[in-house]
Design an enzyme around this catalytic site. Sequence first.
Site, PDB file in Angstrom:
ATOM      1  N   VAL A 173       0.867  -1.183   0.000  1.00 50.69           N
ATOM      2  CA  VAL A 173       0.000   0.000   0.000  1.00 50.69           C
ATOM      3  C   VAL A 173       0.897   1.223   0.000  1.00 50.69           C
ATOM      4  CG1 VAL A 173      -1.889   1.191   1.148  1.00 50.69           C
ATOM      5  CG2 VAL A 173      -1.691  -1.290   1.335  1.00 50.69           C
ATOM      6  N   ALA A 174       0.846   1.994  -1.064  1.00 52.37           N
ATOM      7  CA  ALA A 174       1.690   3.183  -1.195  1.00 52.37           C
ATOM      8  C   ALA A 174       0.804   4.408  -1.327  1.00 52.37           C
ATOM      9  CB  ALA A 174       2.615   3.056  -2.408  1.00 52.37           C
ATOM     10  N   THR A 215      -8.771   5.568  -3.419  1.00 56.32           N
ATOM     11  CA  THR A 215      -7.580   5.992  -2.696  1.00 56.32           C
ATOM     12  C   THR A 215      -6.975   4.894  -1.834  1.00 56.32           C
ATOM     13  OG1 THR A 215      -9.062   6.931  -1.020  1.00 56.32           O
ATOM     14  CG2 THR A 215      -8.177   8.431  -2.665  1.00 56.32           C
ATOM     15  N   GLY A 216      -7.609   3.733  -1.740  1.00 57.34           N
ATOM     16  CA  GLY A 216      -6.989   2.597  -1.053  1.00 57.34           C
ATOM     17  C   GLY A 216      -7.522   2.316   0.326  1.00 57.34           C
ATOM     18  N   LYS A 217      -8.775   2.652   0.609  1.00 60.88           N
ATOM     19  CA  LYS A 217      -9.319   2.412   1.954  1.00 60.88           C
ATOM     20  C   LYS A 217      -9.449   0.919   2.237  1.00 60.88           C
ATOM     21  CE  LYS A 217     -12.923   4.858   0.898  1.00 60.88           C
ATOM     22  NZ  LYS A 217     -12.474   5.383  -0.411  1.00 60.88           N
ATOM     23  N   THR A 218     -10.057   0.177   1.325  1.00 54.07           N
ATOM     24  CA  THR A 218     -10.222  -1.264   1.526  1.00 54.07           C
ATOM     25  C   THR A 218      -8.881  -1.965   1.534  1.00 54.07           C
ATOM     26  OG1 THR A 218     -12.373  -1.162   0.414  1.00 54.07           O
ATOM     27  CG2 THR A 218     -11.357  -3.321   0.646  1.00 54.07           C
ATOM     28  N   LEU A 219      -7.971  -1.550   0.656  1.00 55.37           N
ATOM     29  CA  LEU A 219      -6.646  -2.169   0.605  1.00 55.37           C
ATOM     30  C   LEU A 219      -5.888  -1.947   1.907  1.00 55.37           C
ATOM     31  CD1 LEU A 219      -4.720  -3.707  -1.298  1.00 55.37           C
ATOM     32  CD2 LEU A 219      -3.791  -1.497  -1.987  1.00 55.37           C
ATOM     33  N   HIS A 353       2.902  -0.877  -8.895  1.00 59.61           N
ATOM     34  CA  HIS A 353       2.183  -1.472 -10.022  1.00 59.61           C
ATOM     35  C   HIS A 353       3.084  -1.759 -11.211  1.00 59.61           C
ATOM     36  CE1 HIS A 353      -1.776  -1.102  -8.226  1.00 59.61           C
ATOM     37  NE2 HIS A 353      -1.503   0.140  -7.882  1.00 59.61           N
ATOM     38  N   GLU A 438      -8.482  24.540 -30.281  1.00 58.36           N
ATOM     39  CA  GLU A 438      -7.392  24.053 -29.425  1.00 58.36           C
ATOM     40  C   GLU A 438      -6.190  24.979 -29.486  1.00 58.36           C
ATOM     41  OE1 GLU A 438      -7.817  21.792 -27.308  1.00 58.36           O
ATOM     42  OE2 GLU A 438      -9.766  21.115 -28.052  1.00 58.36           O
TER      43      GLU A 438
END
Length: 660
Positions: A173-174, A215-219, A353, A438
């Site tokens: 987890v980073a 954002t990685g709450k479960t991880l 990753h 553009e």
Amino acid sequence: MDNFPLDEKTTRNLAVGAAGMGFAFLYFNLKETGVQISWSDFVNRYLSTGVVDHLEVINQQYVKVFPVDGVNTADANYLWFNIGSVNSFERNLDLAQHDLGLETSQKVPVYYSSKTEATQLLTVLPIFVLVGFLLLARRGATATSRGRGNPFSMTESKARLLKENINVRFKDVAGCEEAKQEILELVNFLKNPQQYQTLGAKIPKGAVLSGPPGTGKTLLAKATAGEANVPFITVSGSEFQEMFVGVGAARVRDMFAMARRNAPCILFIDEIDAIGRKRGQGNFGSQSEQENTLNQLLVEMDGFNSCTNVVVLAGTNRADVLDPALMRPGRFDRHINIAPPDIKGRASIFKVHLKPLKLDSSINIDALARKMASLTPGFTGADIANVCNEAALIAARHLNRHVKEVHFEQAVDRVIGGLEKKTRVLQLPERTTVAYHEAGHAVAGWFLEHADPLLKVSIVPRGKGLGYAQYLPKEQFLFSQEQLFDRMCMMLGGRVAEQVFFRQVTTGAQDDLRKVTQSAYAQVVQFGFGKALGQMSFDLPDNMMTEKPFSEPTSRLIDQEVRHLIDAAFKRTLQLITEKREMVERVAKRLLEREVLSKADMVELLGPRPFCEKSSYEEFVEGLGELDEDSSLPEGLKNWNGTGENLPQDRQRNKSAVYL
């Protein structure tokens, strides 16, 4: 044939099949057979001919006719007919026998009985068979899976228990190192509770992990369970809601009972806002059931004590809607906010990753992670994982043996702009309009001091858009009024270019105008940049038409301020595009030739940008030191091995210093 063991399900099915066959045998072979006749048939064919031996009234409902021995009744055991009532039957029978001239001694005897016949038992037998099958199924399901999946387990919790194979660790987890430090103490308590209990300390009972999606709450919750090496119980907040009243509260009780049986453990409730919303907003239907479930959750969490060794974690994207009673100390003591990672956090996530990918041998992982982190401002961990996966898919699509750096750049374009629409062929007038649109964005941003540095501009259709410009925004959290005003001018560059060169405007600027309007309202309503409104701030409602937290005169004043601000930005952009008309035309023509222009092309066409600038990548390389976030973490977290050692005292006193 070799003998083989039968599993419980097969044995149960064989038993039910045998019961069904036995029922069929009993029904077809043991039941009595009878023939129904009418009253006139009974009188004319049987009573008048003297072949009736006796009658039997059954349950005051129908009459069985038993003939004398030797009389053929069409292979039936008896004859029968229905009666309305016993009194009418007796009266009609007396009249019929009187008309036939029968003496009292010759009248047919009548018997009365109340009984349940075998055929009636056979009629209700299928019900007993079905009930027996359900009971057998319930018993078997309870023995194998605690009753999940059967109709009697509705009130049992749907929480899943993981005792082994939790391979996620903190190193996986980073990008959320501050959250790791907050949650490290919970891990230490589960590993060494005596360290706290001997000092009289009480460990926090729960922690809420809040933040945007991806954002990685479960991880992080899984990594906590993996580091602590304790059972991990996970459940979603929506799994407590059913159409039956009281099911949610019963499932909450069952879930906490499971947690106590497996203590020490971690209980993770994902999307807790499904049951934890503020009470008092309605008393009907599902809202009332949700409040009952929340009340039970509050009772269960209050029933915990410091000796249960159960830590409750919860994840949500909407911490602002949770009930205050749920967030108070004693229930969820810790409130851990997991924000999108900064450039250093994104680089660490990219390193995680990139490891499983088969990269080209010429690629340096650290350098690639730094570069990709600078190209993906605002990305969450889930977005970064998507970029890496898209890069691998692009490499495989082109039959490459390794993933190259160009594949990651294409993956960023794919994630930001959408899939390239090669089949969408624009007519020359539309293509020309897009090119000048553009080019107006690019030139306006090039000569505005506070605009973000341009990285790439393209007129290749992607997703729903016909072209896009990509910038490198700085890692900045505070903005001045001048900076926001320059950004508004840059967003208006496309609409102004259309007006200057074609004397008409198109629908292509709709998204730009929406962003300009949102920015102007935010400056006036939230940030207090409006001169007429003064130093006031309101929350922007979701629906400005029906929900305004201010009076109608204030609303009109805000609208006037916003219109004045947008008009000022438009006039400044119009003046800039008019002055740089030749440069806009030069960029547009080059876009029509090449379709994609990089920053080097812009320098060639427009010259160096007249402002001193450094991209996020350059600042990252020059000023932020080492790439690995773990190098700046406290030793207790960087080398965490579950021993429960305290963090060094000098690091505890100034934890924020390690992030400078």
